[in-house]
Design a protein around this motif. Sequence first.
Motif, short mmCIF file in Angstrom:
data_model
loop_
_atom_site.label_atom_id
_atom_site.label_comp_id
_atom_site.label_asym_id
_atom_site.label_seq_id
_atom_site.Cartn_x
_atom_site.Cartn_y
_atom_site.Cartn_z
N ALA A 86 0.84 -1.20 0.00
CA ALA A 86 0.00 0.00 0.00
C ALA A 86 0.87 1.25 0.00
O ALA A 86 1.93 1.28 0.61
N LEU A 87 0.40 2.24 -0.68
CA LEU A 87 1.07 3.54 -0.70
C LEU A 87 0.16 4.58 -0.06
O LEU A 87 -1.05 4.54 -0.24
N ARG A 88 0.76 5.48 0.65
CA ARG A 88 0.04 6.66 1.12
C ARG A 88 0.44 7.80 0.18
O ARG A 88 1.60 7.89 -0.23
N ILE A 89 -0.54 8.62 -0.16
CA ILE A 89 -0.29 9.71 -1.09
C ILE A 89 -0.75 11.02 -0.48
O ILE A 89 -1.76 11.05 0.24
N ALA A 90 -0.01 12.06 -0.72
CA ALA A 90 -0.40 13.40 -0.31
C ALA A 90 -0.08 14.34 -1.45
O ALA A 90 0.90 14.15 -2.18
N GLY A 104 -4.42 10.55 1.16
CA GLY A 104 -5.19 9.38 0.76
C GLY A 104 -4.33 8.16 0.57
O GLY A 104 -3.25 8.05 1.13
N GLU A 105 -4.83 7.25 -0.26
CA GLU A 105 -4.18 5.98 -0.52
C GLU A 105 -3.99 5.82 -2.02
O GLU A 105 -4.75 6.38 -2.82
N ARG A 112 2.72 -0.59 -17.03
CA ARG A 112 3.10 0.76 -17.44
C ARG A 112 3.66 1.53 -16.27
O ARG A 112 4.67 2.23 -16.50
N PRO A 113 3.30 1.56 -15.10
CA PRO A 113 2.02 1.22 -14.48
C PRO A 113 1.14 2.45 -14.28
O PRO A 113 1.56 3.57 -14.53
N LEU A 114 -0.07 2.19 -13.77
CA LEU A 114 -0.95 3.28 -13.35
C LEU A 114 -0.80 3.44 -11.85
O LEU A 114 -0.76 2.45 -11.12
N LEU A 115 -0.73 4.67 -11.40
CA LEU A 115 -0.78 4.99 -9.98
C LEU A 115 -2.21 5.44 -9.71
O LEU A 115 -2.58 6.58 -10.00
N MET A 116 -3.03 4.50 -9.24
CA MET A 116 -4.44 4.78 -8.93
C MET A 116 -4.48 5.34 -7.51
O MET A 116 -3.80 4.82 -6.63
N PHE A 117 -5.29 6.38 -7.28
CA PHE A 117 -5.33 6.95 -5.94
C PHE A 117 -6.68 7.57 -5.64
O PHE A 117 -7.48 7.83 -6.54
N SER A 118 -6.93 7.77 -4.36
CA SER A 118 -8.10 8.52 -3.92
C SER A 118 -7.72 9.26 -2.64
O SER A 118 -7.00 8.72 -1.79
#
Length: 173
Positions: A86-90, A104-105, A112-118
């Motif tokens: 899991a990644l935490r994103i700010a 968020g996460e 490719r990849p995609l960095l999906m986040f919310s």
Amino acid sequence: MAGLRLPMIPTHSLPSDSLPSGEDLLALERQCRRSGSGITMASLIGTWRLRATWSRDGTPAPAASAALLRGLGACLILSGEETDGALRIANQVNLGSLRLRFDGEAELTGRRPLLMFSFRSVRLSLGTLTLFERGLPQPDARRMPFFALIGLDREQGRLSARGRGGGLALWMR
């Protein structure tokens, strides 16, 4: 495109003497679509400062817009442990000691990849004082924001991506 050189993680790179052009990023994106970027979660961990943006066709964003975002210290912060995946994103901007931050996460998917986040929350703070904090509704799974990661150059500390809206961005570590 003449300034495009190889390799990057593990096989792509951008010109080192100056910022890449929109055409450089489009060429790198075509290569990434064919062979993947090789970007891993561990290589993304850190603070990335927004350096430049382009439209979906590689046209530079208005200079004032890019300068404003750099002046506000717009940055993307990724943290996490490879063991749990899991990644935490700010995402935040600052005006002096005034900070607007979204937390968020995120997760990497695909080659490719995609960095999906919310984003789960938004906070406005002045120094250490929180002025406002609020939870955010979760987007529909089909409307999740993402960055299609194009390339990562460890030597130059550059991360390039295309956002869900189609624009291109370049961050510097």
